[in-house]
Design an enzyme around this catalytic site. Structure first.
Site, PDB file in Angstrom:
ATOM      1  N   LEU A 100     -12.610  28.888  26.288  1.00  0.00           N
ATOM      2  CA  LEU A 100     -13.008  27.731  25.498  1.00  0.00           C
ATOM      3  C   LEU A 100     -13.323  26.595  26.466  1.00  0.00           C
ATOM      4  O   LEU A 100     -12.571  26.361  27.413  1.00  0.00           O
ATOM      5  CB  LEU A 100     -11.879  27.286  24.562  1.00  0.00           C
ATOM      6  CG  LEU A 100     -11.782  27.909  23.168  1.00  0.00           C
ATOM      7  CD1 LEU A 100     -10.579  27.331  22.431  1.00  0.00           C
ATOM      8  CD2 LEU A 100     -13.050  27.697  22.361  1.00  0.00           C
ATOM      9  N   ASP A 101     -14.410  25.873  26.224  1.00  0.00           N
ATOM     10  CA  ASP A 101     -14.719  24.706  27.050  1.00  0.00           C
ATOM     11  C   ASP A 101     -13.564  23.712  26.992  1.00  0.00           C
ATOM     12  O   ASP A 101     -12.866  23.629  25.975  1.00  0.00           O
ATOM     13  CB  ASP A 101     -15.992  24.026  26.558  1.00  0.00           C
ATOM     14  CG  ASP A 101     -17.238  24.876  26.768  1.00  0.00           C
ATOM     15  OD1 ASP A 101     -17.219  25.720  27.679  1.00  0.00           O
ATOM     16  OD2 ASP A 101     -18.217  24.680  26.026  1.00  0.00           O
ATOM     17  N   PRO A 102     -13.366  22.930  28.044  1.00  0.00           N
ATOM     18  CA  PRO A 102     -12.266  21.950  28.037  1.00  0.00           C
ATOM     19  C   PRO A 102     -12.294  21.006  26.833  1.00  0.00           C
ATOM     20  O   PRO A 102     -11.240  20.677  26.281  1.00  0.00           O
ATOM     21  CB  PRO A 102     -12.477  21.182  29.347  1.00  0.00           C
ATOM     22  CG  PRO A 102     -13.110  22.188  30.253  1.00  0.00           C
ATOM     23  CD  PRO A 102     -14.025  22.983  29.365  1.00  0.00           C
ATOM     24  N   ALA A 153     -13.474  21.684  23.904  1.00  0.00           N
ATOM     25  CA  ALA A 153     -13.338  22.429  22.651  1.00  0.00           C
ATOM     26  C   ALA A 153     -11.866  22.576  22.286  1.00  0.00           C
ATOM     27  O   ALA A 153     -10.980  22.521  23.137  1.00  0.00           O
ATOM     28  CB  ALA A 153     -13.983  23.806  22.789  1.00  0.00           C
ATOM     29  N   ARG A 202     -23.011  25.732  21.946  1.00  0.00           N
ATOM     30  CA  ARG A 202     -23.858  24.628  22.413  1.00  0.00           C
ATOM     31  C   ARG A 202     -25.336  25.026  22.418  1.00  0.00           C
ATOM     32  O   ARG A 202     -26.209  24.209  22.124  1.00  0.00           O
ATOM     33  CB  ARG A 202     -23.419  24.194  23.816  1.00  0.00           C
ATOM     34  CG  ARG A 202     -22.100  23.445  23.834  1.00  0.00           C
ATOM     35  CD  ARG A 202     -21.682  23.115  25.253  1.00  0.00           C
ATOM     36  NE  ARG A 202     -21.280  24.303  25.990  1.00  0.00           N
ATOM     37  CZ  ARG A 202     -21.395  24.434  27.323  1.00  0.00           C
ATOM     38  NH1 ARG A 202     -21.933  23.471  28.041  1.00  0.00           N
ATOM     39  NH2 ARG A 202     -20.975  25.529  27.917  1.00  0.00           N
TER      40      ARG A 202
END
Length: 289
Positions: free
Chosen positions: A37-39, A41, A172
């Site tokens: 997971l992106d930071p 997110a 994204r």
């Protein structure tokens, strides 16, 4: 320490940082996560400990669900709110236009990853090159999107959607491409993972729970086989269990179909492997100390 812990990851924490914090909280020697997971997110991050790490591919390859908020009218360098605005437009789509555009993003599609992603370019990560100011032509990658729905349009500038997709999906990119298709541009302002394979947020631990007592966290661990939901199980007797534990194949009952299965004895998972020509061949043997 063997099993799965489901974390409701907060924003501002990377997936690697979350795994490190979980290892510290549980004093675990081996841990890993099943799907970055992106930071920025939030939501479900499935963390495996010990021998459960051998089942990570089954979660990493599983379908995942996301809820995300799009902001219309601006494209950014990262395709989310963390990047710099690189283009703007005044056009705003209504709900009917959004829904009409969604079928083109479902089924088997091709998706170009964001510039800031973990894709490798000549041995380097795209996010490292992007942060150094380099702009890349990233190749499109196949993705299966089972569902993409408009949940609400709170105002003319934003929309909330949900997506269910297979491995390798970039929310994204979906937001960026949807904005381009609608002619208004867009970027993701908020992203939450709702579920991943058999795991959901119902029994997830919070970030603050890592500051509590270890015994309490241990009670939240899910068993190794929780990652194998939907995969057939093979019951072994004592002799077959001994052979499988040593990496040897064993015969299976008549009628079992070829394919991936897992084997257990006395309720304890022993191995993951495959059936072929009436025999079970272990590929990953689980070793408990």
């Amino acid at each position: 320490m063997h099993g799965w812990l489901i974390l409701d990851k907060p924003a501002g924490v990377s997936s690697a940082q979350a795994v490190g914090r979980a290892r510290w909280a549980l004093d675990a020697r081996k841990a890993g996560h099943a799907g970055t997971l992106d930071p920025d997110a939030t939501g479900l991050l499935a963390i495996a400990f010990g021998e459960a790490t051998k089942t990570i591919p089954f979660i990493a390859d599983a379908e995942k669900a996301y809820r995300f908020k799009l902001v219309w009218g601006a494209a950014t360098s990262t395709d989310d709110a963390a990047g710099e605005v690189i283009a703007t437009r005044d056009l705003r789509p209504d709900a009917a236009a959004i829904r009409a555009a969604l079928p083109a993003f479902t089924g088997d599609i091709l998706q170009v990853p964001p510039q800031v992603s973990a894709v490798k370019v000549d041995g380097a990560r795209a996010y490292d090159l992007a942060r150094a100011g380099e702009r890349m032509d990233l190749a499109a990658r196949p993705l299966h999107v089972s569902r993409l729905d408009l949940i609400e349009s709170p105002d003319t500038d934003t929309a909330v959607l949900e997506m269910v997709c297979g491995k390798g999906g970039y929310v994204r990119s979906i937001g960026r491409d949807l904005g381009e298709t609608l002619g208004c541009l867009a970027h993701v302002a908020r992203l939450e993972r709702l579920w991943s394979g058999p795991f959901d947020l119902d029994n997830a631990v919070a970030w603050e729970d890592f500051d509590g007592d270890r015994a309490g966290l241990e009670t939240r661990l899910l068993p190794i086989e929780a990652a194998l939901a939907g995969i057939p199980a093979l019951e072994l007797d004592a002799e077959a269990a001994r052979r499988v534990a040593n990496g040897n194949d064993v015969p299976v009952p008549a009628g079992m179909e070829d394919g991936t299965i897992w084997a257990r004895a006395d309720g304890i998972p022993l191995a993951i492997g495959r059936i072929a020509a009436g025999r079970f061949q272990p590929d990953r043997v689980l070793v408990f100390e």
